[in-house]
Design a protein around this motif. Sequence first.
Motif, PDB file in Angstrom:
ATOM      1  N   ASP A 190       4.900   7.718   5.383  1.00 46.10           N
ATOM      2  CA  ASP A 190       5.702   8.171   6.519  1.00 46.10           C
ATOM      3  C   ASP A 190       5.572   7.258   7.737  1.00 46.10           C
ATOM      4  O   ASP A 190       5.815   7.686   8.868  1.00 46.10           O
ATOM      5  CB  ASP A 190       5.312   9.602   6.901  1.00 46.10           C
ATOM      6  CG  ASP A 190       3.849   9.700   7.336  1.00 46.10           C
ATOM      7  OD1 ASP A 190       3.047   8.836   6.918  1.00 46.10           O
ATOM      8  OD2 ASP A 190       3.520  10.637   8.093  1.00 46.10           O
ATOM      9  N   ILE A 191       5.188   5.995   7.526  1.00 45.65           N
ATOM     10  CA  ILE A 191       5.018   5.071   8.647  1.00 45.65           C
ATOM     11  C   ILE A 191       6.037   3.943   8.550  1.00 45.65           C
ATOM     12  O   ILE A 191       6.673   3.739   7.511  1.00 45.65           O
ATOM     13  CB  ILE A 191       3.593   4.476   8.677  1.00 45.65           C
ATOM     14  CG1 ILE A 191       3.329   3.683   7.388  1.00 45.65           C
ATOM     15  CG2 ILE A 191       2.553   5.560   8.870  1.00 45.65           C
ATOM     16  CD1 ILE A 191       2.038   2.887   7.422  1.00 45.65           C
ATOM     17  N   ASN A 192       6.166   3.185   9.625  1.00 44.08           N
ATOM     18  CA  ASN A 192       7.031   2.007   9.663  1.00 44.08           C
ATOM     19  C   ASN A 192       6.144   0.772   9.471  1.00 44.08           C
ATOM     20  O   ASN A 192       5.330   0.452  10.347  1.00 44.08           O
ATOM     21  CB  ASN A 192       7.773   1.949  11.006  1.00 44.08           C
ATOM     22  CG  ASN A 192       8.765   0.809  11.084  1.00 44.08           C
ATOM     23  OD1 ASN A 192       8.438  -0.336  10.797  1.00 44.08           O
ATOM     24  ND2 ASN A 192       9.982   1.123  11.489  1.00 44.08           N
ATOM     25  N   ALA A 193       6.291   0.106   8.327  1.00 42.82           N
ATOM     26  CA  ALA A 193       5.409  -1.022   8.001  1.00 42.82           C
ATOM     27  C   ALA A 193       5.480  -2.125   9.051  1.00 42.82           C
ATOM     28  O   ALA A 193       4.447  -2.715   9.417  1.00 42.82           O
ATOM     29  CB  ALA A 193       5.771  -1.590   6.628  1.00 42.82           C
ATOM     30  N   LYS A 194       6.670  -2.414   9.562  1.00 43.32           N
ATOM     31  CA  LYS A 194       6.826  -3.487  10.549  1.00 43.32           C
ATOM     32  C   LYS A 194       6.100  -3.152  11.843  1.00 43.32           C
ATOM     33  O   LYS A 194       5.382  -3.994  12.410  1.00 43.32           O
ATOM     34  CB  LYS A 194       8.303  -3.739  10.817  1.00 43.32           C
ATOM     35  CG  LYS A 194       8.551  -4.871  11.801  1.00 43.32           C
ATOM     36  CD  LYS A 194      10.042  -5.111  12.010  1.00 43.32           C
ATOM     37  CE  LYS A 194      10.263  -6.244  13.015  1.00 43.32           C
ATOM     38  NZ  LYS A 194      11.720  -6.479  13.238  1.00 43.32           N
TER      39      LYS A 194
ATOM     40  N   SER B  78      -3.614   7.169   2.839  1.00 42.81           N
ATOM     41  CA  SER B  78      -2.905   8.352   2.360  1.00 42.81           C
ATOM     42  C   SER B  78      -3.910   9.450   2.013  1.00 42.81           C
ATOM     43  O   SER B  78      -5.096   9.184   1.798  1.00 42.81           O
ATOM     44  CB  SER B  78      -2.063   8.013   1.131  1.00 42.81           C
ATOM     45  OG  SER B  78      -2.913   7.686   0.029  1.00 42.81           O
ATOM     46  N   GLN B  79      -3.423  10.679   1.937  1.00 47.34           N
ATOM     47  CA  GLN B  79      -4.304  11.801   1.634  1.00 47.34           C
ATOM     48  C   GLN B  79      -4.918  11.664   0.246  1.00 47.34           C
ATOM     49  O   GLN B  79      -6.110  11.936   0.050  1.00 47.34           O
ATOM     50  CB  GLN B  79      -3.525  13.117   1.736  1.00 47.34           C
ATOM     51  CG  GLN B  79      -4.386  14.368   1.620  1.00 47.34           C
ATOM     52  CD  GLN B  79      -5.433  14.478   2.713  1.00 47.34           C
ATOM     53  OE1 GLN B  79      -5.214  14.013   3.827  1.00 47.34           O
ATOM     54  NE2 GLN B  79      -6.560  15.094   2.405  1.00 47.34           N
ATOM     55  N   SER B  80      -4.119  11.238  -0.719  1.00 53.43           N
ATOM     56  CA  SER B  80      -4.634  11.084  -2.083  1.00 53.43           C
ATOM     57  C   SER B  80      -5.700   9.997  -2.154  1.00 53.43           C
ATOM     58  O   SER B  80      -6.716  10.148  -2.844  1.00 53.43           O
ATOM     59  CB  SER B  80      -3.490  10.767  -3.053  1.00 53.43           C
ATOM     60  OG  SER B  80      -2.837   9.555  -2.679  1.00 53.43           O
ATOM     61  N   ALA B  81      -5.480   8.905  -1.441  1.00 56.68           N
ATOM     62  CA  ALA B  81      -6.463   7.818  -1.428  1.00 56.68           C
ATOM     63  C   ALA B  81      -7.740   8.262  -0.732  1.00 56.68           C
ATOM     64  O   ALA B  81      -8.845   7.900  -1.147  1.00 56.68           O
ATOM     65  CB  ALA B  81      -5.881   6.595  -0.734  1.00 56.68           C
ATOM     66  N   LYS B  82      -7.583   9.045   0.327  1.00 62.09           N
ATOM     67  CA  LYS B  82      -8.747   9.548   1.048  1.00 62.09           C
ATOM     68  C   LYS B  82      -9.590  10.456   0.167  1.00 62.09           C
ATOM     69  O   LYS B  82     -10.823  10.350   0.130  1.00 62.09           O
ATOM     70  CB  LYS B  82      -8.290  10.304   2.299  1.00 62.09           C
ATOM     71  CG  LYS B  82      -9.435  10.839   3.146  1.00 62.09           C
ATOM     72  CD  LYS B  82      -8.898  11.535   4.392  1.00 62.09           C
ATOM     73  CE  LYS B  82     -10.036  12.045   5.261  1.00 62.09           C
ATOM     74  NZ  LYS B  82      -9.512  12.712   6.492  1.00 62.09           N
ATOM     75  N   MET B  83      -8.939  11.331  -0.589  1.00 58.14           N
ATOM     76  CA  MET B  83      -9.656  12.234  -1.478  1.00 58.14           C
ATOM     77  C   MET B  83     -10.370  11.464  -2.574  1.00 58.14           C
ATOM     78  O   MET B  83     -11.519  11.775  -2.924  1.00 58.14           O
ATOM     79  CB  MET B  83      -8.694  13.265  -2.066  1.00 58.14           C
ATOM     80  CG  MET B  83      -8.144  14.245  -1.036  1.00 58.14           C
ATOM     81  SD  MET B  83      -6.871  15.351  -1.717  1.00 58.14           S
ATOM     82  CE  MET B  83      -7.844  16.252  -2.928  1.00 58.14           C
TER      83      MET B  83
ATOM     84  N   GLY C 195       0.815  -1.211   0.000  1.00 60.02           N
ATOM     85  CA  GLY C 195       0.000   0.000   0.000  1.00 60.02           C
ATOM     86  C   GLY C 195       0.848   1.260   0.000  1.00 60.02           C
ATOM     87  O   GLY C 195       0.500   2.262  -0.642  1.00 60.02           O
ATOM     88  N   MET C 196       1.966   1.230   0.704  1.00 59.56           N
ATOM     89  CA  MET C 196       2.879   2.370   0.704  1.00 59.56           C
ATOM     90  C   MET C 196       3.470   2.581  -0.689  1.00 59.56           C
ATOM     91  O   MET C 196       3.664   3.712  -1.135  1.00 59.56           O
ATOM     92  CB  MET C 196       3.990   2.150   1.731  1.00 59.56           C
ATOM     93  CG  MET C 196       3.505   2.146   3.173  1.00 59.56           C
ATOM     94  SD  MET C 196       4.792   1.639   4.355  1.00 59.56           S
ATOM     95  CE  MET C 196       5.916   3.048   4.246  1.00 59.56           C
ATOM     96  N   LYS C 197       3.713   1.473  -1.372  1.00 65.21           N
ATOM     97  CA  LYS C 197       4.303   1.544  -2.713  1.00 65.21           C
ATOM     98  C   LYS C 197       3.311   2.077  -3.736  1.00 65.21           C
ATOM     99  O   LYS C 197       3.683   2.873  -4.614  1.00 65.21           O
ATOM    100  CB  LYS C 197       4.793   0.160  -3.128  1.00 65.21           C
ATOM    101  CG  LYS C 197       5.546   0.143  -4.445  1.00 65.21           C
ATOM    102  CD  LYS C 197       6.102  -1.245  -4.737  1.00 65.21           C
ATOM    103  CE  LYS C 197       6.874  -1.246  -6.061  1.00 65.21           C
ATOM    104  NZ  LYS C 197       7.436  -2.590  -6.360  1.00 65.21           N
ATOM    105  N   ASP C 198       2.033   1.653  -3.643  1.00 63.12           N
ATOM    106  CA  ASP C 198       1.055   2.098  -4.651  1.00 63.12           C
ATOM    107  C   ASP C 198       0.373   3.416  -4.277  1.00 63.12           C
ATOM    108  O   ASP C 198      -0.452   3.934  -5.031  1.00 63.12           O
ATOM    109  CB  ASP C 198      -0.006   1.023  -4.910  1.00 63.12           C
ATOM    110  CG  ASP C 198      -0.909   0.727  -3.704  1.00 63.12           C
ATOM    111  OD1 ASP C 198      -1.078   1.607  -2.837  1.00 63.12           O
ATOM    112  OD2 ASP C 198      -1.446  -0.403  -3.626  1.00 63.12           O
ATOM    113  N   GLY C 199       0.714   3.958  -3.100  1.00 63.34           N
ATOM    114  CA  GLY C 199       0.209   5.277  -2.726  1.00 63.34           C
ATOM    115  C   GLY C 199      -1.091   5.276  -1.958  1.00 63.34           C
ATOM    116  O   GLY C 199      -1.590   6.342  -1.590  1.00 63.34           O
TER     117      GLY C 199
END
Length: 234
Positions: free
Chosen positions: A169-173, A215-220, A160-164
Amino acid sequence: MPSHTASADLVTGRPRRRQHERSAESDRRIVSAAIQALNERGINELKISDVAQRAGYSQPLIVQRYGGKAGLLARVSAVITENWQDVYERVVGNLSGLPALCASVDAHSEFIAERPKEVRAIYLLHMLALDASDEYPATVQTVTQTHRPGARAKTWIAAGMKDGSIRSDINAKIEAEMFAALIIGLVYSWMANPKLPIRTLHARVKEELIEHLESQSAKMARQRANKKRKNAQA
């Protein structure tokens, strides 16, 4: 001319089941009886003789097939894991990112609703992993390797971090371990209090996941889609 149909039982007139069918049926009944016993008596008080009586088979048969209590518990763990995987694959499928995390919560909620006794049994077995003097290493290995929500969550979050779709800005682990702790904690809370509104709590978890990770873009994009859907329904 020889008949190729299965021979019939002389008493009932029904076709006799083949050996593999009888074995599968006895395995199902024995595992079901063990799950019931685990729910009622716990691990320490579970006895092969009790399981045999519940299942309607002899104690020597169970010992011969599973090798004793440890082998039986390993089989119980394997069966529950298979059932969980069936629900997981059906609900989560090939999803990734935030949708996969939310679907995973749905899968947990559905499994609890459909198979509550299996959930109780597998989480009792899960506790064995915390016991340094554990007598059932095969069971512990099966449970700890397959019931690790954090492992998959890390992969989903990273995707999800990769596709936006998830914040970068989070730590996946760390987030994955937090997710796992929350899911596991909810199950143990439900075990202590079966009247807990677990579906409502799972729905709340999904809301928190979206609020915290999206993410902000996904939220919008989601808000635009919701607005478009409402306008279409008006």
